[in-house]
Scaffold this motif. Structure first.
Motif, PDB file in Angstrom:
ATOM      1  N   GLU A  31       0.885  -1.401  -0.080  1.00  0.00           N
ATOM      2  CA  GLU A  31      -0.124  -0.152   0.112  1.00  0.00           C
ATOM      3  C   GLU A  31       0.748   1.432  -0.098  1.00  0.00           C
ATOM      4  OE1 GLU A  31      -3.286   1.376   0.038  1.00  0.00           O
ATOM      5  OE2 GLU A  31      -2.419   2.998   0.127  1.00  0.00           O
ATOM      6  N   SER A  41     -11.587   4.334  -0.858  1.00  0.00           N
ATOM      7  CA  SER A  41     -12.723   3.433   0.738  1.00  0.00           C
ATOM      8  C   SER A  41     -13.008   4.454   2.063  1.00  0.00           C
ATOM      9  CB  SER A  41     -11.637   2.432   0.978  1.00  0.00           C
ATOM     10  OG  SER A  41     -12.031   1.073  -0.574  1.00  0.00           O
ATOM     11  N   ILE A  47     -21.585   2.683   2.820  1.00  0.00           N
ATOM     12  CA  ILE A  47     -23.698   1.937   2.960  1.00  0.00           C
ATOM     13  C   ILE A  47     -23.137   0.242   2.969  1.00  0.00           C
ATOM     14  CG2 ILE A  47     -26.082   2.031   2.241  1.00  0.00           C
ATOM     15  CD1 ILE A  47     -25.394   5.022   2.171  1.00  0.00           C
ATOM     16  N   ILE A 334     -13.984  -0.828  -9.548  1.00  0.00           N
ATOM     17  CA  ILE A 334     -15.292  -1.283  -8.125  1.00  0.00           C
ATOM     18  C   ILE A 334     -15.445   0.509  -7.299  1.00  0.00           C
ATOM     19  CG2 ILE A 334     -15.061  -2.531  -6.063  1.00  0.00           C
ATOM     20  CD1 ILE A 334     -14.304  -4.049  -8.213  1.00  0.00           C
ATOM     21  N   ALA A 340     -20.860  -2.640   0.024  1.00  0.00           N
ATOM     22  CA  ALA A 340     -21.279  -3.694   0.557  1.00  0.00           C
ATOM     23  C   ALA A 340     -21.137  -5.118   0.012  1.00  0.00           C
ATOM     24  CB  ALA A 340     -22.895  -3.142  -0.082  1.00  0.00           C
TER      25      ALA A 340
HETATM   26  C1  LIG Z   1     -18.512   9.435  -3.796  1.00  0.00           C
HETATM   27  C2  LIG Z   1     -18.496   7.640  -3.447  1.00  0.00           C
HETATM   28  C3  LIG Z   1     -20.111   6.834  -2.853  1.00  0.00           C
HETATM   29  C4  LIG Z   1     -19.856   5.676  -2.605  1.00  0.00           C
HETATM   30  N1  LIG Z   1     -20.557   5.217  -1.946  1.00  0.00           N
HETATM   31  C5  LIG Z   1     -21.013   4.237  -1.184  1.00  0.00           C
HETATM   32  C6  LIG Z   1     -21.648   3.083  -0.552  1.00  0.00           C
HETATM   33  O1  LIG Z   1     -22.018   3.755   0.300  1.00  0.00           O
HETATM   34  N2  LIG Z   1     -21.608   2.015  -1.079  1.00  0.00           N
HETATM   35  C7  LIG Z   1     -20.838   1.045  -1.852  1.00  0.00           C
HETATM   36  O2  LIG Z   1     -20.769  -0.405  -1.194  1.00  0.00           O
HETATM   37  N3  LIG Z   1     -19.721   2.195  -1.803  1.00  0.00           N
HETATM   38  C8  LIG Z   1     -20.084   3.047  -2.042  1.00  0.00           C
HETATM   39  N4  LIG Z   1     -18.923   3.538  -2.558  1.00  0.00           N
HETATM   40  C9  LIG Z   1     -17.470   2.925  -3.623  1.00  0.00           C
HETATM   41  C10 LIG Z   1     -16.565   2.069  -2.593  1.00  0.00           C
HETATM   42  O3  LIG Z   1     -16.317   3.730  -1.925  1.00  0.00           O
HETATM   43  C11 LIG Z   1     -15.932   1.626  -3.733  1.00  0.00           C
HETATM   44  O4  LIG Z   1     -16.164   1.065  -4.510  1.00  0.00           O
HETATM   45  C12 LIG Z   1     -14.487   1.386  -3.016  1.00  0.00           C
HETATM   46  O5  LIG Z   1     -13.939   1.858  -2.029  1.00  0.00           O
HETATM   47  C13 LIG Z   1     -13.166   0.902  -3.620  1.00  0.00           C
HETATM   48  O6  LIG Z   1     -13.070   0.833  -3.274  1.00  0.00           O
HETATM   49  P1  LIG Z   1     -11.208  -0.042  -3.758  1.00  0.00           P
HETATM   50  O7  LIG Z   1     -10.031  -0.775  -2.419  1.00  0.00           O
HETATM   51  O8  LIG Z   1     -11.379  -0.983  -4.746  1.00  0.00           O
HETATM   52  O9  LIG Z   1     -10.027   1.476  -3.897  1.00  0.00           O
HETATM   53  P2  LIG Z   1      -9.368   1.650  -2.691  1.00  0.00           P
HETATM   54  O10 LIG Z   1      -9.856   2.055  -1.834  1.00  0.00           O
HETATM   55  O11 LIG Z   1      -9.066   3.744  -3.284  1.00  0.00           O
HETATM   56  O12 LIG Z   1      -8.591   1.702  -2.981  1.00  0.00           O
HETATM   57  C14 LIG Z   1      -7.326   1.469  -3.809  1.00  0.00           C
HETATM   58  C15 LIG Z   1      -6.107   1.247  -2.638  1.00  0.00           C
HETATM   59  O13 LIG Z   1      -4.688   1.028  -3.543  1.00  0.00           O
HETATM   60  C16 LIG Z   1      -3.979   1.800  -3.718  1.00  0.00           C
HETATM   61  N5  LIG Z   1      -2.637   2.226  -4.884  1.00  0.00           N
HETATM   62  C17 LIG Z   1      -3.087   2.078  -5.200  1.00  0.00           C
HETATM   63  N6  LIG Z   1      -1.864   2.410  -7.065  1.00  0.00           N
HETATM   64  C18 LIG Z   1      -0.756   1.264  -6.016  1.00  0.00           C
HETATM   65  C19 LIG Z   1       0.505   1.533  -6.002  1.00  0.00           C
HETATM   66  N7  LIG Z   1       1.029   2.012  -7.272  1.00  0.00           N
HETATM   67  N8  LIG Z   1       1.149   1.304  -5.326  1.00  0.00           N
HETATM   68  C20 LIG Z   1       1.217   0.407  -3.832  1.00  0.00           C
HETATM   69  N9  LIG Z   1      -0.247   1.040  -3.450  1.00  0.00           N
HETATM   70  C21 LIG Z   1      -1.186   1.663  -4.423  1.00  0.00           C
HETATM   71  C22 LIG Z   1      -3.881   3.250  -3.639  1.00  0.00           C
HETATM   72  O14 LIG Z   1      -3.424   3.847  -2.590  1.00  0.00           O
HETATM   73  C23 LIG Z   1      -5.287   2.654  -2.341  1.00  0.00           C
HETATM   74  O15 LIG Z   1      -5.308   2.691  -1.442  1.00  0.00           O
HETATM   75  C24 LIG Z   1     -19.225   4.785  -3.149  1.00  0.00           C
HETATM   76  C25 LIG Z   1     -17.653   5.628  -3.537  1.00  0.00           C
HETATM   77  C26 LIG Z   1     -17.323   6.844  -3.929  1.00  0.00           C
HETATM   78  C27 LIG Z   1     -16.579   7.343  -4.763  1.00  0.00           C
END
Ligand SMILES: Cc1cc2nc3c(=O)[nH]c(=O)nc-3n(C[C@H](O)[C@H](O)[C@H](O)COP(=O)(O)OP(=O)(O)OC[C@H]3O[C@@H](n4cnc5c(N)ncnc54)[C@H](O)[C@@H]3O)c2cc1C
Length: 363
Positions: A31, A41, A47, A334, A340
């Motif tokens: 990370e 995230s 939600i 995602i 959820a």
């Molecule tokens: C406005 C908004 C409202 C939302 N509301 C909801 C909701 O109510 N309910 C729901 O189910 N979903 C909701 N979502 C969707 C949800 O937030 C996302 O689906 C989820 O957080 C995605 O998680 P992730 O792990 O894919 O991405 P992230 O949380 O972005 O994690 C990716 C990680 O990879 C790391 N990374 C990237 N590149 C590198 C690299 N080269 N080397 C090392 N680390 C790296 C980043 O630093 C980051 O920590 C919402 C999203 C938004 C924007």
């Protein structure tokens, strides 16, 4: 040689890491930030949706439903808060009531408990609803979590099972070799058999490190107003309008920390550089919210924040092994309902894709 490297400790990478560490000892997560769950995230509505909204035959529908069913137990296992506070979808006119018909039909097919109330009965349950609304759909299974805490707990539990977490370690290059990958970070080089890209907003750039990109990400900004825990709570439940093609619309959300959120809006943008939230956007969100709910204590505003939804053209999650680079997996696009869906994605992808791939590469 490491068995599996997970890139990114958002809610997706962290839960995948945790699931893998239950089965394999030699799993590492990288990370680039100091902690888990600080990017997408950490900037969302948090939600755990009931599963009514995603359109049929999508990964969003499949994993939202599976995730909703397993969340309560999963949160207990991770020792992270989970509160089933329920949600009201509010229809303001006859046209929107027709959309409630579709949601009710879907709920029936998916076995999701829902109930319809006219304005009179809805006001008995949530007295601050605007009396000009027409009808509400009650979704009692909708819940809230703290996705940053959940991500951190998943990494912590994974480490306690033998996995290794590398924070402030940025993956900058990946080389495909005959029987393994070399993953290069700002600290060094690691060899592994399988790579899982959970890079959130950067997932397309990470996939491009190994070969032809198979998708590109687009971004949709969502801004929020945060009300202090001292503000009188306007509604016990999450209040949201009938969804539109742009998403679920502007919501009122009581959070795990006791604060409340009003937002998000949904604006397509070219990049995910955070910019100041304009008063005009705030005014627009308040106007939309005020059509559903009265007496929101905006004078308790303590903060504003923005989140960016990583989206793909197909409007669904991308979960695949790279077609030309075997043993390299990507979980991307995602957006909601990613929170959820996270426990279900992690469990399913680990058992049906990642562990079989590791076994195949070992043999
Ligand atoms: C406005 C908004 C409202 C939302 N509301 C909801 C909701 O109510 N309910 C729901 O189910 N979903 C909701 N979502 C969707 C949800 O937030 C996302 O689906 C989820 O957080 C995605 O998680 P992730 O792990 O894919 O991405 P992230 O949380 O972005 O994690 C990716 C990680 O990879 C790391 N990374 C990237 N590149 C590198 C690299 N080269 N080397 C090392 N680390 C790296 C980043 O630093 C980051 O920590 C919402 C999203 C938004 C924007």
């Amino acid at each position: 040689m490491i068995d599996i490297i997970v890139i990114g400790a958002g809610i997706i990478g962290s839960t995948v890491f945790y699931e893998l560490t239950k089965q394999v000892k030699n799993v590492h997560i990288f990370e680039k930030n100091k902690q888990a769950g600080l990017e997408v995230s950490g900037h969302n509505s948090a939600i755990v949706h009931s599963g009514v909204d995603p359109v049929p035959n999508t990964l969003k529908a499949k994993y939202n439903l599976m995730g909703q069913a397993m969340y309560e137990e999963y949160a207990k296992e991770l020792e992270t808060p989970f509160k089933r506070i329920g949600a009201f979808v509010v229809a303001k006119n006859d046209e929107e009531c027709k959309h409630l018909d579709i949601l009710v039909e879907r709920a029936k097919l998916r076995n999701i408990p829902v109930k319809r109330y006219d304005v009179h009965d809805a006001l008995m349950l949530e007295p601050n609803l605007n009396s000009n609304i027409k009808e509400v759909l009650d979704m009692p299974t909708t819940a809230i979590v703290d996705p940053t805490h959940l991500s951190a707990q998943a990494v912590k539990k994974g480490v306690s099972l033998g996995g290794q977490a590398h924070f402030e370690e940025h993956v900058i290059a990946i080389h495909e070799r005959l029987s393994h990958f070399e993953v290069i970070t700002n600290f060094g080089m690691y060899q592994c058999k399988v790579v899982v890209n959970c890079g959130g907003l950067y997932a397309d750039k990470i996939e491009a490190l190994v070969g032809e990109p198979t998708f590109s990400l687009e971004y949709r900004k969502g801004e929020y107003i945060v009300l202090s825990e001292k503000a009188p709570q306007t509604s016990k439940r999450i209040i949201y309008p009938v969804p539109s093609p742009l998403g679920k619309g502007v919501l009122y959300v009581p959070t795990i920390s006791g604060r409340s959120l009003v937002g998000p809006n949904a604006v397509d943008v070219d990049d995910f550089t955070p910019r100041p939230i304009l008063d005009e956007s705030v005014h627009d969100m308040k106007n939309k919210m005020n059509q559903l709910l009265d007496n929101i204590a905006y004078e308790y505003e303590i903060d504003r924040f923005v989140g960016f939804r990583p989206r793909v053209e197909t409007d669904d999650f991308v979960i695949h092994e790279h077609p030309h680079v075997p043993y390299f997996f990507t979980l991307a696009g995602i957006e909601s309902p990613g929170i959820a869906s996270a426990p279900a994605i992690a469990k399913d992808v680990s058992t049906t894709m990642l562990l079989p791939a590791l076994k195949a590469r070992r043999s």
